[in-house]
Design a protein around this motif. Structure first.
Motif, PDB file in Angstrom:
ATOM      1  N   UNK A 564       0.679  -1.446   0.074  1.00  0.00           N
ATOM      2  CA  UNK A 564      -0.131   0.112  -0.051  1.00  0.00           C
ATOM      3  C   UNK A 564       0.801   1.234  -0.062  1.00  0.00           C
ATOM      4  N   UNK A 565       2.052   1.105   0.237  1.00  0.00           N
ATOM      5  CA  UNK A 565       2.820   2.406   0.136  1.00  0.00           C
ATOM      6  C   UNK A 565       3.515   2.775  -1.191  1.00  0.00           C
ATOM      7  N   UNK A 566       3.762   3.907  -1.296  1.00  0.00           N
ATOM      8  CA  UNK A 566       4.235   4.197  -2.668  1.00  0.00           C
ATOM      9  C   UNK A 566       5.636   3.825  -2.796  1.00  0.00           C
ATOM     10  N   UNK A 567       5.680   3.051  -3.980  1.00  0.00           N
ATOM     11  CA  UNK A 567       7.034   2.689  -4.381  1.00  0.00           C
ATOM     12  C   UNK A 567       8.250   3.766  -4.393  1.00  0.00           C
ATOM     13  N   UNK A 568       9.179   3.769  -3.321  1.00  0.00           N
ATOM     14  CA  UNK A 568      10.393   4.588  -3.252  1.00  0.00           C
ATOM     15  C   UNK A 568      11.647   3.897  -3.729  1.00  0.00           C
ATOM     16  N   UNK A 569      12.729   4.554  -3.378  1.00  0.00           N
ATOM     17  CA  UNK A 569      13.883   4.094  -3.642  1.00  0.00           C
ATOM     18  C   UNK A 569      14.619   3.453  -2.455  1.00  0.00           C
ATOM     19  N   UNK A 570      14.803   2.224  -2.318  1.00  0.00           N
ATOM     20  CA  UNK A 570      15.303   1.403  -1.246  1.00  0.00           C
ATOM     21  C   UNK A 570      16.699   1.691  -0.843  1.00  0.00           C
ATOM     22  N   UNK A 571      17.194   1.403   0.130  1.00  0.00           N
ATOM     23  CA  UNK A 571      18.770   1.612   0.671  1.00  0.00           C
ATOM     24  C   UNK A 571      19.231   0.022   0.373  1.00  0.00           C
ATOM     25  N   UNK A 572      20.398   0.388  -0.445  1.00  0.00           N
ATOM     26  CA  UNK A 572      21.350  -0.912  -0.992  1.00  0.00           C
ATOM     27  C   UNK A 572      22.581  -0.707  -0.529  1.00  0.00           C
ATOM     28  N   UNK A 573      23.279  -1.860   0.007  1.00  0.00           N
ATOM     29  CA  UNK A 573      24.622  -1.670   0.550  1.00  0.00           C
ATOM     30  C   UNK A 573      25.155  -3.084   0.115  1.00  0.00           C
ATOM     31  N   UNK A 574      26.536  -3.164  -0.129  1.00  0.00           N
ATOM     32  CA  UNK A 574      27.124  -4.355  -0.448  1.00  0.00           C
ATOM     33  C   UNK A 574      28.347  -4.734   0.336  1.00  0.00           C
ATOM     34  N   UNK A 575      28.520  -5.921   0.972  1.00  0.00           N
ATOM     35  CA  UNK A 575      29.376  -6.351   2.040  1.00  0.00           C
ATOM     36  C   UNK A 575      30.279  -7.229   1.596  1.00  0.00           C
ATOM     37  N   UNK A 576      31.620  -7.365   1.802  1.00  0.00           N
ATOM     38  CA  UNK A 576      32.478  -8.307   1.516  1.00  0.00           C
ATOM     39  C   UNK A 576      32.767  -9.223   2.898  1.00  0.00           C
ATOM     40  N   UNK A 577      32.648 -10.576   2.531  1.00  0.00           N
ATOM     41  CA  UNK A 577      32.918 -11.532   3.777  1.00  0.00           C
ATOM     42  C   UNK A 577      33.969 -12.550   2.974  1.00  0.00           C
ATOM     43  N   UNK A 578      34.846 -12.661   3.834  1.00  0.00           N
ATOM     44  CA  UNK A 578      36.228 -13.781   3.832  1.00  0.00           C
ATOM     45  C   UNK A 578      35.498 -15.076   4.279  1.00  0.00           C
ATOM     46  N   UNK A 579      36.148 -16.152   3.750  1.00  0.00           N
ATOM     47  CA  UNK A 579      35.548 -17.402   4.075  1.00  0.00           C
ATOM     48  C   UNK A 579      35.575 -17.699   5.643  1.00  0.00           C
ATOM     49  N   UNK A 580      36.413 -17.252   6.236  1.00  0.00           N
ATOM     50  CA  UNK A 580      36.727 -17.322   7.809  1.00  0.00           C
ATOM     51  C   UNK A 580      36.435 -15.936   8.662  1.00  0.00           C
ATOM     52  N   UNK A 581      35.779 -14.984   7.944  1.00  0.00           N
ATOM     53  CA  UNK A 581      35.584 -13.854   8.727  1.00  0.00           C
ATOM     54  C   UNK A 581      34.340 -13.240   8.728  1.00  0.00           C
ATOM     55  N   UNK A 582      34.264 -12.082   9.190  1.00  0.00           N
ATOM     56  CA  UNK A 582      32.761 -11.515   9.113  1.00  0.00           C
ATOM     57  C   UNK A 582      32.924 -10.406   8.038  1.00  0.00           C
ATOM     58  N   UNK A 583      31.422 -10.110   7.802  1.00  0.00           N
ATOM     59  CA  UNK A 583      30.959  -9.378   6.391  1.00  0.00           C
ATOM     60  C   UNK A 583      31.563  -7.989   6.742  1.00  0.00           C
ATOM     61  N   UNK A 584      32.146  -7.295   5.744  1.00  0.00           N
ATOM     62  CA  UNK A 584      32.752  -5.837   6.104  1.00  0.00           C
ATOM     63  C   UNK A 584      32.014  -5.039   4.909  1.00  0.00           C
ATOM     64  N   UNK A 585      31.303  -3.769   5.281  1.00  0.00           N
ATOM     65  CA  UNK A 585      30.713  -2.962   4.115  1.00  0.00           C
ATOM     66  C   UNK A 585      32.021  -2.582   3.237  1.00  0.00           C
ATOM     67  N   UNK A 586      31.651  -2.534   2.135  1.00  0.00           N
ATOM     68  CA  UNK A 586      32.202  -2.109   0.943  1.00  0.00           C
ATOM     69  C   UNK A 586      32.278  -0.513   0.777  1.00  0.00           C
ATOM     70  N   UNK A 587      33.063   0.238   0.867  1.00  0.00           N
ATOM     71  CA  UNK A 587      33.012   1.758   0.905  1.00  0.00           C
ATOM     72  C   UNK A 587      32.702   2.107  -0.697  1.00  0.00           C
ATOM     73  N   UNK A 588      31.308   2.911  -0.489  1.00  0.00           N
ATOM     74  CA  UNK A 588      31.050   3.404  -2.011  1.00  0.00           C
ATOM     75  C   UNK A 588      30.153   2.543  -2.514  1.00  0.00           C
ATOM     76  N   UNK A 589      30.024   1.353  -2.268  1.00  0.00           N
ATOM     77  CA  UNK A 589      29.123   0.490  -2.937  1.00  0.00           C
ATOM     78  C   UNK A 589      27.672   0.417  -2.376  1.00  0.00           C
ATOM     79  N   UNK A 590      26.881   1.449  -2.662  1.00  0.00           N
ATOM     80  CA  UNK A 590      25.313   1.607  -2.434  1.00  0.00           C
ATOM     81  C   UNK A 590      24.395   1.579  -3.152  1.00  0.00           C
TER      82      UNK A 590
END
Length: 1633
Positions: A564-590
């Motif tokens: 029911x809401x008016x379609x807007x522009x969502x918030x997107x972000x990309x994160x990088x995750x090593x196989x043995x580590x936690x996900x980290x935000x990629x700067x500028x990848x929005x």
């Protein structure tokens, strides 16, 4: 009139602005308090006034009956006088106080009038405060209300009201009491109404209308209470809008159709009974319909009225409310009926008030909740009161499909049981629609929300079925209740996303089961109305698209439910995750897209998305994770070289690496070689210093990317410009070598400035070690290129000076440089500064000694050569080489060491120290070599070729030979196995050239160079010869003789082998000429001779050779086979037997008869169980043998009496009886009037033969006598004067009878395409068959077939429609065979055997073209095409020729090159007919008859004609044209190469003028009259060019911009040259000569 009262609002309520309300609302929407007061029986003073003394007086009479009387009496007068109708009815709704009954006199007192007035005002105030019915924009209720309000405002005094109330009713019978208020009597009411009780006229339920007296007579009709029985008694017109026909005797609506504009129609209290409301369908603007107080039983025939807002059907006999949909109905009054069910309840989307009081329906629990379910949210009141909130809550507890079930007849129950009960009700409806043995487990739809996925759930079970049930879905959108569903085209899956416009409307989904491809009727599920979305978006699905390789772009793809809401522009972000580590935000990848980088390799990416509406509402974030990112294949781009490409400069190679982390990439520098290839000069360095070798060449830098894992990518390279040289310059010049007499010194220097050219060095001697200038030096040598110099004797005691002049390859000379030796040149005693021997220490080689002498001038030095067995011995001198500097190594030196000794001697005789040089290796033998090689012998098949050679090179070993065959085209092949020095030519070598390859081999295995001879040939075949011949095979009868022959003499041709039989007397017979001979009986006791004549391939025969066999012996006697054919009675059996084994003698034969077919054919069992019937070779079965099997026992015997193994055969079937026949048929008279038919039967045992008697009259007519089917016949009266005929059809005991037979079937007609074939049957010539055909034939049936396949796979397919005697051959039949089958049936219904005939393959017909025509519009600019219908096989390259034909002339003019199906006309065709001659040609080249077709005369295109006509009328015209003066045929005519010309044309002559310019005058290039040979030519391949030919020496080639202009010019010229025209062009142009 009844005025409803509303519950008064609290005093504190603010006044509400009044809204126009329909008068009917005041009847329909009375409050609960007013109803209660009415029920208490409270009456006002007016009740007594309104009632007559003739009526039953009671205090409990309700206000409704009093009001009804008033509605047709006093109130009507009151309205006519302009007073308010509200003031005439306040007491009917006044319940504030109970009043006592009063008399008539009391009712007319003044206080009573005042009371009524105040009550009326109060009712008006209540009505204004709370309107009852929501009016439609076009409602007449609104108009009536407004009129009423205005009339209320005009009422002034109570006296006026009182006087108005006392007026006489128009329906009153008497007039004596007109001045009294209570003067109304019962005579004013029809007698049929006298018995009406208070219950029957209760105004709470009737809801009757007020009469709109403000309306004019043109739109209003008031005929209440006039005892009208038919509408035809009234003057109805389409203009009427308000029609009041209450209290009449109407029973039919016939005639109501004319009321097309009626808005209010009152038909209450009439005699309507049976349904018949169809005429109301014409009243499309009807808004109020009153049908109360009738005897109506059904509303099913009531049509849909699009503007109906109010419907009263109270006090009828309705059992249900089933009717058509009424889309704008707001009030439905159906009280006091017999309604007991809600089945068939109509769709009423606008209903606000439903009244069903006093109906059996009220016994249903939660009826109000059921009404809410059926009607929907528009319902505001139920049975004259506001909706009960508890019932509204109960309605919400029912399933969504409850309303559908109620309309289909489901019995309404409590909400706790409704879910199971309704589902069971639907299952009962669906059970016959489902696939067999399938049941529905569930069928429901989730509660739908706006823009949120809604799922449907259907489940079927059948434990016994293994087939998969496929479900197909279709969603529907309905109204606010589950009605009026419309399919949603794109909604065909299990999920549907409700849209914003779906909010408040129900959804329905139909599920169609499909089993094994068969669709079954659908089942359905219904949802609750779509609820508005929460406005909070949510992510339904989140995916990432793109290949997970470095450098690629990934795209996040969210699937959002906006709820029911008016379609807007969502918030997107990309994160990088090593196989043995936690996900980290990629700067500028929005963004939604992300390009993979090297940092992402071996990591997985997380895409997180938070949906946000335009209103700013955020949904829950969702994320999805990819697999690990792979590194891209290593690559490099933008490879380039930095720095100036000049000799001695250092340049740097650069490139942009991509593809993971870079490892040890390969960097290589190449220099271009003279042949264009590149030479590697440096590796693993990005820098390169340009050398002089690079000058004038291109450099190439190659960058091969390599990642850390060692994977290589595609290399990239860049090629520099040509390396430029630096100016030549000398550095580091010095003299190398000792400054001694005779020493060799050289000048060493570094030259820069490109590739060094022919730099020059000059040597000097100087007396001082310091260099001053060149003039003080004494030259020792000229300036030369060589940089070395041997110090001469004259330089002793001086310094040596070298002058180095640098020279570039292009001749550029640099500055010279000088170098001086360190000391003066010294002299030496005679000695050798070096001694060496050059040459190969091998047999046959020449060794040369050289030495360096120093120490003054050399005298006669001494030389000697020695041979040494070992290196240490003194050696033996070689006398022949003494005193020589050269020695030719001989064979004697092989294996020894060679040394040279030199003793230096100065010219003054001083001898120096001798020096010797000994070779390091022993002398080796010479390389094996062939000094000569040749092939001897004749190049003839069978001859032996020899290889002759001369060897050199040590001791010879096993020299290798290879013989080679070469074809005429030079192709060579080695002869396998030919490795010796000789080779015998074979048959396969014929035609080839032969040569030999020889490789010399030394005894120690060393191979020399391969030598070859010239090819000799070609090899010619030898004479054909048979070298040997012998017979193969056994010399016994029945064996096969073959032979073995050894052939030589070229390629074997068809050699001749002749077999002869030699008799004892010396004679012989020629047998066959084959490769083998099968011995037979005739060869026994004879000999076989084979004469073999060799024949070469070219036909040359050699000498024949023969061989003779031994005597041929006979074979052992035996029976090869014994077969008994089918046996028939009285048909002699001739056994089919084959004897082998010499000449056959008299064998032994024994015939047996047995009733059974024996499997064991051994003599003893057969003899025991069978009867012997004959002992001859042939046997004729008799009647006794019919049905038995015959067995033949045969003992084969040779002519010499030797017997073989016996054979026994049995018939495949029992002996068949002969075909039944009868002969000698005649009549015998048994007694008077009784005849008997007799005949001689033959053919097995007779069965139930058929007999028929016929009667033949005097005129020859023959009739069958019914019932006469026995042998005897008694004459009857009809037989007199007639002949009796007896028919005898023999029938065998097994039922076989003589049937009609067809002997053969033949075809008449050609078996060619388009021809008609006729099948003709031939009748057997036997008398019986002729008789049967003449008397018993009924019909002949045919069936045609066409073949398919070929060879053994040929089959015939029936032609279903071809069942007649004749068949027309089609194009499809070409190359295929046709077959016709036919059989005949007799009058007894028996059919003959099937007879068929097959044609040869159908041939194509002669090519033929039909319906030939030319298509085209008839103008000279049109395209024409020829077409027709071809037949005669498959069409090949048919020939078409276009011609012109002058009108009225038989001559045809060919149009060159026009041989296609299309032809584009031009101005040359004007006035001619176009003729096309079409010669059909079959694909095999056969031509048919040519056919021609022509057009009408070609006319000038109208637009061109107009221009030409105008110019011809002018008589003189100029055209601007172009001319190409370069008339080279191959030169393309380009507009830029053309020159402008003026073409002047008039009636006498034509002229082409070159216009003048600033530097020249106009010049005439061509001119002349129209006299022959003047003509204008066209170019068919160029629509812009034409040529004007005045005579053979005067012509001009012109060009115009368009074809249109060209046509205008040519037609104008030809029109002006009219007297020379040969065609009727002037007629076409309408020119008068």
């Amino acid at each position: 009139m009844e005025a409803p009262s509303e519950a008064s609002k609290p005093a504190g309520d603010k006044p509400v602005k009044s809204r126009p309300v329909a008068p009917t609302g005041r009847f329909a929407l009375g409050t609960a308090s007013s109803i209660k007061k009415r029920a208490d029986g409270a009456t006002s003073a007016e009740v007594g006034v309104a009632r007559s003394s003739l009526m039953k007086s009671t205090s409990s009479v309700n206000a409704g009956s009093a009001q009804r009387r008033s509605s047709t009496g006093t109130v009507g007068k009151q309205q006519d006088n302009g007073s308010s109708d509200k003031k005439a009815s306040p007491a009917l709704s006044d319940g504030a106080k109970k009043s006592k009954p009063v008399s008539v006199a009391g009712a007319s007192s003044k206080p009573a009038v005042e009371k009524r007035t105040s009550l009326a005002e109060r009712a008006k105030a209540d009505l204004v405060k709370k309107p009852a019915v929501k009016p439609s924009p076009t409602s007449t209720l609104k108009k009536v209300q407004s009129k009423t309000e205005s009339s209320n405002g005009s009422s002034g005094s109570t006296r006026r009201v009182a006087s108005s109330a006392s007026l006489q009713s128009p329906r009153s019978v008497t007039s004596s009491s007109t001045k009294k208020l209570g003067s109304q009597t019962s005579s004013a009411v029809p007698s049929r109404r006298k018995s009406s009780t208070a219950d029957s006229r209760d105004s709470r339920f009737m809801m009757l209308p007020q009469v709109d007296l403000k309306a004019s007579d043109e739109v209003r009709l008031d005929s209440r209470g006039h005892r009208v029985r038919s509408l035809k008694q009234l003057r109805l017109s389409p203009a009427l809008e308000f029609v009041y026909l209450r209290d009449n005797l109407l029973s039919s609506l016939e005639g109501i159709e004319i009321l097309k504009g009626v808005k209010v129609l009152d038909l209450s209290f009439n005699d309507f009974k049976l349904p018949g409301f169809e005429p109301l369908g014409n009243c499309i603007v009807l808004q109020q319909l009153y049908l109360a107080g009738n005897q109506i039983t059904s509303l099913a025939s009531l049509p849909e009225l699009p503007n109906l807002e109010f419907l009263s059907v109270a006090q009828n006999r309705l059992k249900s409310l089933c009717m058509a949909c009424q889309p704008r109905l707001q009030v439905l009054a159906a009280s006091r009926n017999k309604i007991s069910t809600l089945k068939g309840f109509p769709h009423l989307p606008s209903l606000e008030h439903l009244r069903v009081e006093e109906n059996p329906l009220l016994e249903i629990p939660h009826l109000e909740a059921a009404s809410i379910l059926l009607i929907g949210p528009t319902l505001k009141k139920f049975n004259d009161r506001d909706l009960n909130p508890n019932e509204a809550e109960v309605a919400k507890q029912y399933p969504a499909h409850t309303a559908i079930c109620i309309r289909d007849g489901w019995e309404f129950c409590s909400p706790e049981l409704a879910a199971d009960s309704t589902f069971s009700f639907l299952l009962e409806q669906w059970k016959n629609k489902l696939p067999q043995d399938y049941m529905v487990n569930k069928a429901y739809v989730d509660h739908p929300f706006e823009e949120d996925p809604c799922h449907c759930h259907f489940s079927f079970t059948n434990p016994d079925s293994e087939n998969e049930l496929v479900l197909k879905y279709q969603w529907f959108l309905g109204g606010k209740t589950p009605t009026n569903f419309v399919p949603i085209p794109e909604a065909l899956s299990e999920v549907y996303w409700p849209k914003h416009e779906d909010v408040g409307r129900c959804l329905k989904v139909e599920c169609t089961p499909i089993l094994n491809g068969a669709e079954f009727p659908p089942i359905f599920a219904v949802s609750l109305p779509v609820s508005p979305g929460t406005g909070c978006p949510k992510v339904i699905n989140l995916t990432v698209s793109g290949e997970l390789v470095e450098g690629n772009i990934l795209n996040g793809v969210p699937e959002i439910a906006w709820c029911g809401g008016t379609p807007g522009k969502g918030v997107a972000s990309w994160l990088r995750r090593r196989w043995n580590g936690n996900a980290a935000v990629i700067d500028g990848a929005e963004g939604m897209a992300y390009q993979l980088t090297v940092n992402d390799i071996n990591s997985s990416l997380v895409f997180m998305y938070t949906p946000v509406t335009d209103e700013g509402v955020k949904g829950e974030p969702q994320c999805t994770m990819t697999d690990f990112v792979k590194a891209a294949t290593p690559s490099v781009s933008n490879v380039h070289v930095l720095g100036d490409i000049v000799e001695d400069n250092t340049i740097i190679g650069k490139g942009k690496y991509f593809g993971g982390r870079e490892g040890l990439s390969k960097l290589r520098w190449f220099r271009e070689k003279e042949n264009g290839e590149f030479l590697l000069v440096l590796s693993d360095s990005m820098e390169y210093t340009v050398t002089k070798e690079d000058v004038g060449r291109h450099l190439k830098f190659v960058y091969t990317p390599v990642n850390l894992e060692g994977q290589e990518g595609e290399p990239a390279c860049v090629i520099t410009d040509v390396v430029k040289k630096a100016p030549p310059k000398v550095f580091n010049l010095k003299i190398v070598g000792e400054a001694r007499e005779g020493s060799r010194v050289s000048a060493s220097a570094t030259v820069t400035g490109g590739t060094e050219g022919s730099s020059r060095v000059q040597w000097y001697k100087a007396s001082s070690s310091e260099f001053k200038n060149e003039h003080e030096l004494e030259a020792l040598s000229p300036s030369k290129v060589s940089k070395t110099f041997r110090i001469p004797l004259g330089a002793v005691g001086y310094y040596i000076v070298a002058k180095f002049t640098p020279v570039a390859p292009d001749g550029e000379i640099g500055e010279p440089a000088y170098a001086i030796s360190d000391g003066v040149v010294e002299t030496l005693p005679p000695s050798l500064n070096f001694l060496t021997v050059t040459g190969e220490f091998s047999e046959g080689q020449t060794l040369t000694a050289s030495y360096g002498y120093i120490g003054g001038h050399e005298g006669n030095s001494l030389y000697s050569w020695y041979l040494h067995e070992t290196e240490d011995d003194e050696g033996a001198p070689v006398p022949e080489a003494s005193g020589l500097l050269q020695y030719h190594v001989t064979k004697e030196a092989v294996g020894k060491f060679v040394s040279f000794k030199c003793t230096p001697v100065r010219d003054d005789g001083i001898v120096g120290e001798a020096r010797s040089f000994i070779g390091k290796d022993r002398v080796t033998p010479g390389m094996p070599t062939l000094l000569s090689l040749e092939v001897t012998g004749e190049a003839i098949e069978g001859a032996t070729m020899f290889a002759s050679k001369r060897y050199w090179g040590g001791e010879e070993g096993e020299t290798m030979f290879r013989w080679i065959l070469a074809s005429a085209d030079g192709t060579e092949k080695e002869i396998e196995g030919a490795t010796s020095s000789s080779y015998t030519l074979k048959c396969d070598d014929i035609g080839f050239y032969i040569s030999v390859l020889c490789k010399p081999v030394r005894n120690d295995g060393v191979h020399g160079s391969l030598a070859s001879t010239e090819a000799i040939g070609p090899i010619i075949p030898g004479p054909p010869t048979c070298q040997s011949l012998e017979l193969a095979g056994s010399m016994v009868e029945g064996a096969r003789l073959t032979f073995n022959a050894e052939y030589t003499g070229g390629l074997r041709g068809s050699c001749i082998q002749e077999w002869f039989r030699l008799y004892g007397d010396g004679s012989k017979d020629k047998l066959i000429a084959d490769e083998y001979l099968d011995l037979d009986l005739a060869d026994v006791n004879c000999q076989i001779e084979l004469i073999y004549t060799p024949v070469r391939e070219d036909g040359l025969q050699g000498s024949p050779r023969s061989v003779i066999s031994d005597i041929i012996l006979p074979g052992e006697p035996k029976g090869v086979n014994l077969i008994l054919p089918e046996c028939f009675e009285d048909n002699e059996i001739s056994p089919i037997k084959t004897y082998f084994g010499g000449k056959e003698g008299n064998g032994k034969y024994t015939w047996f008869r047995n009733k059974e077919k024996l499997d064991n054919l051994e003599f003893d069992p057969v003899a025991e169980s069978s009867d012997i019937i004959a002992d001859t070779l042939k046997y004729k079965p008799s009647l006794d043998d019919v049905g038995s099997y015959l067995i033949l026992y045969w003992v084969p015997t040779r002519s010499d009496g030797k017997i073989g193994e016996p054979l026994m055969a049995i018939t495949g079937n029992p002996v068949m009886a002969a075909f039944p026949s009868v002969s000698d048929v005649r009549l015998e008279q048994k007694s008077s009037g009784v005849y008997c038919g007799v005949g001689i039967y033959y053919g097995g045992h007779e069965g139930s033969s058929l007999y028929r008697w016929h009667r033949e009259s005097s005129d020859g007519t023959m009739l069958h006598i019914d019932g006469a089917d026995s042998v005897t016949y008694e004459v009857t009266d009809p037989d007199y004067n007639c002949r009796l005929l007896f028919g005898y059809i023999p029938v065998r005991s097994d039922g076989i009878a003589e049937l009609l037979r067809i002997k053969t079937l033949i075809f008449k007609g050609n078996q060619v395409e388009r021809e008609t074939l006729t099948a003709v049957e031939q009748i057997p010539s036997s008398e019986i068959q002729q008789h049967l055909w003449s008397n018993y034939k009924k019909e002949i049936k045919y069936q045609w077939f066409v073949s398919s396949g070929s060879g053994e796979d040929t089959s015939f397919e029936p032609l279903a429609t071809q069942c007649s005697r004749s068949y027309k051959v089609r194009f499809e039949d070409i190359g295929r065979c046709l077959k016709c089958e036919c059989f005949v049936t007799d009058v007894f219904g028996r059919s003959s055997e099937l007879v068929s005939a097959v044609t040869a393959p159908v041939l194509p017909g002669k090519p033929k073209i039909e319906k030939l025509e030319i298509e085209g519009r008839g103008f000279h600019t049109n395209l024409y095409s020829v077409r027709g219908t071809y037949s005669g096989g498959r069409e090949g390259k048919s020939k078409i020729q276009w011609l012109r034909s002058m009108v009225g002339s038989p001559d045809l003019i060919s149009i060159p090159g026009e041989i296609g199906r299309m032809y584009e006309a031009n101005v040359d065709d004007v006035g001619y007919r176009l003729v096309a001659i079409y010669t059909p040609v079959r694909e095999d080249g056969v031509e048919g008859q040519p056919i021609s077709v022509s057009t009408e005369p070609i006319s000038v295109e109208p637009e061109v004609y107009g221009e030409v006509k105008q110019k011809l009328d002018d008589g003189s015209v100029k055209f601007e044209v172009l001319c190409d003066k370069d008339r080279t045929p191959k030169k393309a005519q380009v507009m830029g190469h053309l020159e402008r010309r003026i073409l002047e044309v008039n009636r006498k002559r034509i002229k082409v003028v070159k216009p003048g310019s600033k530097t020249s005058f106009p010049a005439t290039e061509a001119r002349g009259t129209y006299a022959p040979p003047f003509h204008v030519e066209l170019y068919r391949n160029d629509q812009h060019r034409f040529k004007i030919v005045v005579d053979s020496d005067n012509e001009v080639d012109l060009m115009v911009q368009t074809r249109h202009m060209r046509d205008v010019i040519i037609l104008t010229i030809r029109g002006l040259a009219q007297k020379f025209n040969s065609t009727s062009l002037n007629t076409l142009l309408k020119i008068e000569a």
